[in-house]
Design a protein around this motif. Structure first.
Motif, PDB file in Angstrom:
ATOM      1  N   ALA A 367      37.534  53.184  27.027  1.00 41.00           N
ATOM      2  CA  ALA A 367      38.352  51.989  27.245  1.00 41.00           C
ATOM      3  C   ALA A 367      38.554  51.825  28.746  1.00 41.00           C
ATOM      4  O   ALA A 367      38.958  52.778  29.424  1.00 41.00           O
ATOM      5  CB  ALA A 367      39.696  52.110  26.541  1.00 41.00           C
ATOM      6  N   VAL A 368      38.257  50.609  29.240  1.00 37.46           N
ATOM      7  CA  VAL A 368      38.373  50.321  30.669  1.00 37.46           C
ATOM      8  C   VAL A 368      39.489  49.304  30.853  1.00 37.46           C
ATOM      9  O   VAL A 368      39.438  48.209  30.275  1.00 37.46           O
ATOM     10  CB  VAL A 368      37.048  49.777  31.250  1.00 37.46           C
ATOM     11  N   PHE A 369      40.494  49.681  31.658  1.00 37.58           N
ATOM     12  CA  PHE A 369      41.602  48.787  31.987  1.00 37.58           C
ATOM     13  C   PHE A 369      41.454  48.374  33.450  1.00 37.58           C
ATOM     14  O   PHE A 369      41.151  49.206  34.314  1.00 37.58           O
ATOM     15  CB  PHE A 369      42.949  49.482  31.758  1.00 37.58           C
ATOM     16  N   ASP A 370      41.666  47.077  33.744  1.00 38.42           N
ATOM     17  CA  ASP A 370      41.469  46.562  35.104  1.00 38.42           C
ATOM     18  C   ASP A 370      42.688  46.836  35.973  1.00 38.42           C
ATOM     19  O   ASP A 370      43.619  47.557  35.571  1.00 38.42           O
ATOM     20  CB  ASP A 370      41.145  45.063  35.067  1.00 38.42           C
ATOM     21  N   GLY A 371      42.677  46.256  37.189  1.00 37.45           N
ATOM     22  CA  GLY A 371      43.772  46.489  38.132  1.00 37.45           C
ATOM     23  C   GLY A 371      45.101  45.980  37.639  1.00 37.45           C
ATOM     24  O   GLY A 371      46.153  46.465  38.082  1.00 37.45           O
ATOM     25  N   GLN A 372      45.116  44.975  36.728  1.00 44.46           N
ATOM     26  CA  GLN A 372      46.371  44.477  36.151  1.00 44.46           C
ATOM     27  C   GLN A 372      46.772  45.247  34.894  1.00 44.46           C
ATOM     28  O   GLN A 372      47.668  44.818  34.166  1.00 44.46           O
ATOM     29  CB  GLN A 372      46.242  42.988  35.809  1.00 44.46           C
ATOM     30  N   ARG A 373      46.053  46.380  34.639  1.00 44.32           N
ATOM     31  CA  ARG A 373      46.318  47.265  33.500  1.00 44.32           C
ATOM     32  C   ARG A 373      46.079  46.560  32.162  1.00 44.32           C
ATOM     33  O   ARG A 373      46.735  46.859  31.155  1.00 44.32           O
ATOM     34  CB  ARG A 373      47.748  47.827  33.543  1.00 44.32           C
ATOM     35  N   ARG A 374      45.138  45.627  32.161  1.00 41.72           N
ATOM     36  CA  ARG A 374      44.770  44.956  30.922  1.00 41.72           C
ATOM     37  C   ARG A 374      43.401  45.445  30.493  1.00 41.72           C
ATOM     38  O   ARG A 374      42.535  45.775  31.303  1.00 41.72           O
ATOM     39  CB  ARG A 374      44.765  43.433  31.096  1.00 41.72           C
TER      40      ARG A 374
END
Length: 846
Positions: A367-374
């Motif tokens: 699972a990859v979460f972006d800089g906005q933690r989404r």
């Protein structure tokens, strides 16, 4: 003769008449007549009467009376003539004095008019007559003087730094020096410290250097400021033109009619023109006609155009980012090549898709979460691992929402403080290195969790189900029992204590070494009980406490090597080894024979050290004995070089200089030997105090200025202005830096460069000295700090080989260390690390 007589008679009658009338002109006429007569008076010839006799007869006077009358008349004429000449001289002198006074008055009036005209406005005139350094200052000296300065000190006007900022004052000094020395005129517009704008004009007039200083006000000040702004604008324009000409992108400017008015070299190359002038002359276009129409419409509507357009350059169609602006009645534009960026973006997209396809094939949940933690990406293994709804995952939920849903479904490990646990997990968004953890789920599964920070921001979670792996580990523990027989045959004594501190495994060698009962060990005694059984052979409380802590410790379990010297004279080598299941293995090996050999070697080494100390003591003693006569030689050399003792022959002075230089060098070597001997003897102590790092570097650099100038070597100092200070012996630190710099100068080639830098870390101050010399070969590197080790390696360096020995000794006295990094042929860097804080008193190094 008769004519002369007639003339004489007439003259006498005229004189008689004038005498009777008392006229002043008698003397002049008489003098003239007498002159004519005296010419004629001469003795007559033998046959004739003289003229005097004739005149006497005519005037009825005898010869004597006539002579007396003639003499009286002559005296009277001379007196009258002298009086007249004296009167005329006095009249002329009076007239000349009157004219001189009139001329002086006229000159004074003219000078007043010129002064009034010159000083009609506030200004100052400073004049230096030729060959005279004393200036003549006139004018309003209060114009530029500070308000608090005494007004009766006009000479302070020459101190330009008192009323000008530093840079204008230096500019003024240079201009005045050039005017006085070479007659170079100048015109400067300057701003004073109190904000006034002044004009300084310098000219060489009539053999004098004259400087006029006046304040600019009103229109003249505006003109001066406008001139400065114009120059700044001109420089800025030239800078922009140079930038545009050197830019690798096509840049152009057009008139309102669309004619090309400016282009740079990149534009000319893109349009395949012979040059910039050819492109402008032929009005070559970079854009196609429909593109130019699009640009024109955009500029007419919005005064700006930005688009990515295909342009044919060099027979190849490429993509450019075209930007155009409407400027006044014309326009300007620039085209930046975007082909490479487009290609990279496409490759990045293809690479990302390939990675996604690869990750979808993994059995591990990703699972990859972006800089906005989404949630930006997940694979099917992740969805199946947590049994989450696909629609929920496709909505790009944030990290906290996913954890909350998993906790609500009781799929996460039970935590006493879930909020703190989640906050610790989210520290991965601010971390640099990956973190690994293990989760034991309520359903009995065990997961290995790896959190990896992404370079572009965000976190990648990698979940692996390690339940089967742990089962295999437990099976592996069963295999340990199978290996018991193997341990029983080892000569080393081995004992395994569990996490509860009880003996789980031992071999016969352990029981035999410590004279323990095998039956008692099979009862799995605690480590404390085993310690009590072993104390008759070894009774060191500190080592037994270390062994107990190694066995019972839960965290930070590491290997601990120990050496035990038992009462029976045997020596054991002990090692505590933490095992994966929480147990601890103790191994004991009898190294008595090895220890005996080591003791013999140690005793031999001590003997060698004693011999070396004797050598040091001998050198120390000899150095002390040498310094006394050497000091006497230096003293007498200085005494002989003193002019008071009498002049020396040139050759004698030269030899005396050689003696002085050699004795000073020898004294420095002896002092270095004494310092090293004092350090080795443990008798040297440091005079600790606060050391200003910048001043210390300046003091060390000052000592080698003559050598830098002689060899034309440049010293580059890199020090932070706010580096501050640290605690140490300032004299020894200066000595360390001086020896390092002198060593660097000796190994650097002429016209080379050496570097000295200083930086502060959290606990230390680091000095580094770099040279560009031949470097240190690997076989010599380990000997550079030894006494009397000097290797020139083809450089100009010559010395006794004590400088680096002193450097290392003094740095180690401060509790620091010295490192040498060298590359053969590229130079050497010596780094000295001084701790920032020293103890109140430090003894000599051991």
């Amino acid at each position: 003769m008769s004519g002369v007589i007639v003339a004489m008679r007439r003259t006498l009658l005229s004189c008689t008449s004038l005498a009777r009338n008392g006229l002043i002109s008698l003397g002049i006429n008489l003098g003239t007549s007498l002159g004519a007569c005296l010419v004629s008076i001469a003795p007559a010839s033998a046959g004739e009467l003289s003229l005097l006799d004739t005149i006497s007869a005519h005037l009825h006077l005898n010869r004597q009376e006539f002579a007396a009358l003639t003499t009286a008349l002559a005296l009277l004429g001379f007196s009258v003539v002298a009086a007249i000449l004296l009167m005329r001289t006095r009249v002329r002198a009076a007239q000349g004095e009157a004219r001189l006074r009139a001329d002086i008055a006229n000159l004074q009036a003219q000078a007043d008019r010129f002064r009034a005209l010159l000083f009609a406005e506030p200004q100052i005139l400073i004049a230096w007559p030729a060959g005279d350094n004393r200036p003549q200052i006139s004018g309003d000296t209060a114009l530029l003087m500070p308000q608090e300065a005494p007004q009766h000190q006009p000479q302070r006007v020459l101190a330009f730094g008192t009323w000008l900022p530093p840079e204008p004052a230096l500019q003024m000094d240079h201009a005045v020096d050039a005017l006085r020395e070479h007659g170079e005129g100048f015109l400067l517009n300057l701003t004073t410290s109190n904000g006034r704008v002044i004009e300084a004009l310098g000219r060489a007039i009539g053999g004098q250097a004259i400087v006029r200083i006046r304040e600019l006000g009103g229109l003249r000040r505006e003109l001066a400021e406008s001139n400065l702004r114009y120059r700044a604008l001109l420089e800025e324009t030239e800078l922009l033109r140079d930038f545009a000409a050197a830019a690798p992108w096509p840049i152009w400017a057009k008139s309102a009619q669309g004619d090309l008015r400016y282009a740079n070299a990149a534009y000319a190359k893109a349009t395949e023109a012979a040059g910039v002038a050819d492109a402008i002359h032929r009005n070559l276009e970079l854009l196609e006609s429909d593109q130019r129409e699009e640009v024109s419409r955009a500029l007419n509507d919005n005064s700006a155009f930005t688009a990515r357009l295909p342009i044919v350059v060099g027979g190849e169609r490429r993509v450019y980012d075209v930007n155009a602006l409407k400027l006044g009645s014309g326009s300007a534009g620039i085209a930046i090549d975007a082909g490479e960026a487009t290609t990279l973006r496409e490759q990045l997209v293809r690479m990302a898709e390939a990675h996604r396809r690869t990750l979808d094939q993994l059995s591990s949940g990703v699972a990859v979460f972006d800089g906005q933690r989404r949630l930006a990406f997940y694979n099917d293994s992740y969805r199946r691992l947590w049994d989450l709804d696909r629609a929920f995952l496709d909505s790009n939920p944030d990290d906290s929402s996913v954890l909350d849903r998993l906790r609500a479904a009781r799929k996460l490990p039970e935590q006493p403080d879930f909020r703190a646990w989640k906050a610790k997990l989210h520290e991965a968004y601010r971390a640099v290195e990956p973190e690994k953890d293990s989760w034991y789920l309520p359903d009995g599964r065990a997961l290995s969790v790896v959190t990896t920070p992404n370079p572009e921001g965000g976190v990648t979670y990698l979940f692996d189900d390690v339940t089967e792996s742990l089962k295999l580990a437990r099976r592996f523990d069963g295999l340990i029992r199978v290996q018991r027989e193997t341990l029983d045959n080892l000569t080393e004594a081995v004992a395994v204590f569990g996490s509860n501190g009880r003996a789980q495994l031992f071999n016969p060698a352990f029981a035999k070494m410590w004279k323990l009962s095998t039956e008692a060990l099979r009862e799995q005694p605690h480590i404390g009980t085993v310690e009590a059984w072993c104390r008759p052979l070894f009774d060191d409380a500190n080592i037994w406490r270390t062994i107990r802590e190694a066995v019972t410790r839960i965290e930070n379990r590491v290997e601990v090597p120990l050496k035990l010297e038992r009462r029976d004279g045997s020596v054991l080598d002990c090692m505590t080894m933490p095992l994966p299941d929480g147990a601890t293995m103790l191994t004991f090996q009898d190294i008595t024979d090895t220890e005996n050999v080591e003791r013999a070697l140690r005793e031999r080494n001590e003997a060698l050290e004693t011999a070396d100390q004797m050598k040091v003591d001998f050198v120390h003693h000899v150095s002390y004995e040498l310094r006394s006569p050497l000091t006497t030689i230096i003293g007498f050399a200085h005494f002989l070089s003193d002019p008071v003792t009498g002049p020396l022959m040139p050759k004698q002075a030269e030899y005396l200089g050689y003696i002085t230089a050699s004795t000073n060098a020898l004294l420095a070597i002896i002092n270095n030997i004494l310092d090293l001997a004092t350090i080795d003897a443990g008798a040297m102590s440091l005079n600790l105090g606060s050391i200003d790092i910048r001043k210390t570097i300046e003091a060390a650099a000052e000592g080698i200025q003559d050598r830098l100038a002689t060899d034309r070597i440049q010293l580059k100092v890199d020090v932070d202005p706010n580096i501050g200070s640290f605690v140490g012996d300032e004299r020894r630190v200066v000595q360390v830096l001086y020896n390092l710099l002198a060593n660097a100068v000796g190994f650097s080639p002429q016209e080379g460069a050496i570097g000295l830098s200083a930086k502060r870390t959290e606990h230390s101050v680091v000095f580094a000295v770099t040279d560009s010399g031949p470097g240190i070969p690997p076989d010599v590197k380990d000997k550079v700090f030894d006494w009397f080790e000097s290797h020139s390696h083809g450089s100009r360096h010559r010395g006794a080989g004590l400088g680096l020995s002193l450097v290392k000794s003094f740095v180690e006295l401060h509790g620091g260390k010295v490192d040498v990094n060298s590359i053969v042929g590229k130079g050497t860097t010596v780094t000295c690390n001084f701790p920032i804080d020293q103890a109140a008193h430090r003894n000599a190094a051991e």
